[in-house]
Design a protein around this motif. Structure first.
Motif, short mmCIF file in Angstrom:
data_model
loop_
_atom_site.label_atom_id
_atom_site.label_comp_id
_atom_site.label_asym_id
_atom_site.label_seq_id
_atom_site.Cartn_x
_atom_site.Cartn_y
_atom_site.Cartn_z
N GLY A 15 0.85 -1.14 0.04
CA GLY A 15 0.07 0.10 -0.05
C GLY A 15 0.92 1.19 -0.07
O GLY A 15 0.31 2.27 -0.31
N GLY A 16 2.12 1.18 0.23
CA GLY A 16 2.96 2.04 0.08
C GLY A 16 3.58 2.67 -0.98
O GLY A 16 2.94 2.05 -2.13
N SER A 17 4.40 3.66 -1.24
CA SER A 17 4.90 4.24 -2.38
C SER A 17 6.20 4.29 -2.27
O SER A 17 6.87 4.32 -1.26
N VAL A 66 0.98 -2.90 -13.99
CA VAL A 66 1.36 -1.42 -13.12
C VAL A 66 0.42 -0.52 -13.55
O VAL A 66 0.57 0.63 -12.91
N LYS A 67 -0.45 -0.34 -14.50
CA LYS A 67 -1.35 0.58 -14.95
C LYS A 67 -2.04 0.99 -14.11
O LYS A 67 -2.83 0.45 -13.11
N GLY A 68 -2.24 2.47 -13.91
CA GLY A 68 -3.02 3.02 -12.76
C GLY A 68 -2.19 3.15 -11.31
O GLY A 68 -2.88 3.80 -10.62
N LEU A 88 1.58 0.23 -3.66
CA LEU A 88 2.45 -1.45 -4.15
C LEU A 88 2.07 -2.45 -3.35
O LEU A 88 1.35 -2.52 -2.15
N LYS A 89 2.25 -3.69 -4.20
CA LYS A 89 1.66 -4.91 -3.66
C LYS A 89 3.16 -5.78 -3.66
O LYS A 89 4.03 -5.43 -3.84
N THR A 126 11.27 -3.93 -2.37
CA THR A 126 10.65 -5.07 -1.56
C THR A 126 9.42 -4.60 -1.18
O THR A 126 9.68 -3.65 -0.28
N VAL A 127 8.30 -5.07 -1.21
CA VAL A 127 7.16 -4.89 -0.55
C VAL A 127 6.70 -5.83 0.16
O VAL A 127 6.32 -7.09 -0.03
N SER A 128 6.53 -5.40 1.47
CA SER A 128 6.39 -6.50 2.52
C SER A 128 4.69 -6.49 2.77
O SER A 128 4.21 -5.65 2.77
#
Length: 129
Positions: A15-17, A66-68, A88-89, A126-128
């Motif tokens: 969910g972050g950026s 990744v669109k959107g 982010l996922k 890295t997305v946790s």
């Protein structure tokens, strides 16, 4: 030849950026096609986004995945391309590579690895969960 240096990767919660940067030097200009690719562990390097210019028109394309959520942009004065990533996922976890091509624009954008002739060293995202 174009030299590329990526930066801005890191660890972020779902969910972050993040904002990635790619500084270009060498044989580069406003007509140079720039792209972002990513490679997750055990997977092929895949297209994420590309930005190019033909005349006065800027063309931007994104992979459906990744669109959107991702936004590509460039600052020609700084010879830098950015990839802003939102929402982010965990499946966005990958090494992100910047790429450049002086072969020119084409309809639909340059989406294949072999269409680019210069690559950066990559930056880890890295997305946790």
């Amino acid at each position: 030849q174009v030299q590329l240096v990526e930066s801005g990767g890191g660890l972020v919660q779902a969910g972050g950026s993040l904002r990635l940067s790619c500084a270009a030097s060498g044989r580069t200009g406003s007509s140079t096609v720039m792209g972002w690719f990513r490679q997750a562990p055990g997977k092929e390097r895949e297209f994420a986004s590309t930005i190019s210019r033909s005349g006065r028109i800027t063309y931007i394309y994104y992979a459906d995945s990744v669109k959107g959520r991702f936004t590509i942009s460039r600052d020609n004065a700084k010879n830098t391309v950015y990839l802003e990533m939102y929402s982010l996922k965990p499946e966005d976890t990958a090494v992100y590579y910047c790429a450049a091509s002086n072969s020119g624009w084409k309809p639909g954008g340059l989406r294949k690895r072999d269409e680019y002739d210069s690559w950066g060293q990559g930056t880890q995202v890295t997305v946790s969960s």
